[in-house]
Structures are given as C-alpha cells and as structure tokens.
Motif scaffolding. Sequence first.
Motif: not given
Length: 215
Positions: A47-51, A140-146, A148-150
Amino acid sequence: MATVPQAWADLAFFHDDWPKIAARLADQDWLPGADRVFAALALTPPDAARVVLLGQDPYPTPGHANGLAFSVTPDTALPRSLKNIYAEMRDDLGAAPPNGDLAHWARQGVLLLNTSLSVLPGQAGVHAKWGWDRLARQAVARAQAQRPLAFILWGGHAQKALAGLPRDCDLVIESAHPSPLSARRGFFGSRPFSRVNDWLTARGEAEIDWTAGKG
C-alpha cells in the motif's frame, strides 16, 4: 529461516515456491543472507509502493548487498552501475545521495526488487532460474492493485521480466541499463528521476526525495 513480511505473506510465491527455495538455500553460504533477503518487501509494503525499480540479482561480493536492487551497504564503494545512476541523477536533479544505501528510496515507496533475491559469493546469476522471478511479478501486481505505479525499467532483463504488467494508467520509463557496457546507449540523458517526480506531482502525490543527504 528468513521472516516473510506480513503485508506480502499471502502471495502465492510464499506458499508455492519459497519453501523449496529455502530448502535449497539451507546448506549454502548465500547472499545477502536471511536477515536481508526480503528487505525490499519489508521496507515498501504494497500500500506504500509508488515506483517499481527492478534489478537482476544481489551483488555477489560479501558485505556489499543489502537486499535492495542496485543498493549497497553504506560503507561500500559505489558499484559501476550505481556510479552511472548517480551521474545521471546529478545531471537530472543537481545532486545525488552521499553513499550507495538506497533504503531512503524504499521508505518513500520505491520498490527496489531484484528478479532473483539470492546469490552465492562470486557467482552472479547462479540462482536466476530458481523461481524467484515469480515473486517479482506477483509483488508488482499486488502493488498495482493499490494505485497506478511508475515503472523504471533499465535494460532488457527488467523490461522482459515485467512484460505485460504495466497498464495505461502507469508511467513506464524504459532505457538502456546503467551498466558501463550500455549506459551511453540511452541511459544517460533519460532523466528518469525528474520524470517520475513530474508524474507523481501531476497525480497530487509527494515527490520522491531521490537525493536525500545531498551528497
């Protein structure tokens, strides 16, 4: 055995693949070791991943790797690729960190994953086919569920490893790898750090302080 970060523990990898990998590691003197192997996941929960910044495998020199892609322990001289990353950062932002420890990036939401999280001393890539790559894609897929990512994808390995995952809502920055063998083929001048920050700002998010310490 290494402690699996709770926020990621329900990924299929930790049920299907990690027990087998852990058993193979049990009788080996491997790097970066059980206390650091999941450092990237521990410092950057989904839930903290942005990049997303993807590397290949840990540095094979004892005492260098600290469990984060491209990062080294604070007292380690900068590896050649990281020297080039910092050179590009100085051109892009005017400064670079004081040492090679990138934990301050991870704490701001930069997921510094390698596609393989273990290596033997002096044997780069030796565990590349053990199934570690499934963890990178699942994380990465899990982070994307939270949100958009860079994505910062340096070189063909990273681009292939995450092929098909970036979406239209994600930012994708692809260039040559910062290795001395390829950095002049498109890495230098790509300005990934300011481009990520411009995208985050446009989304109403805080920038990444890439140059923490202003070294």
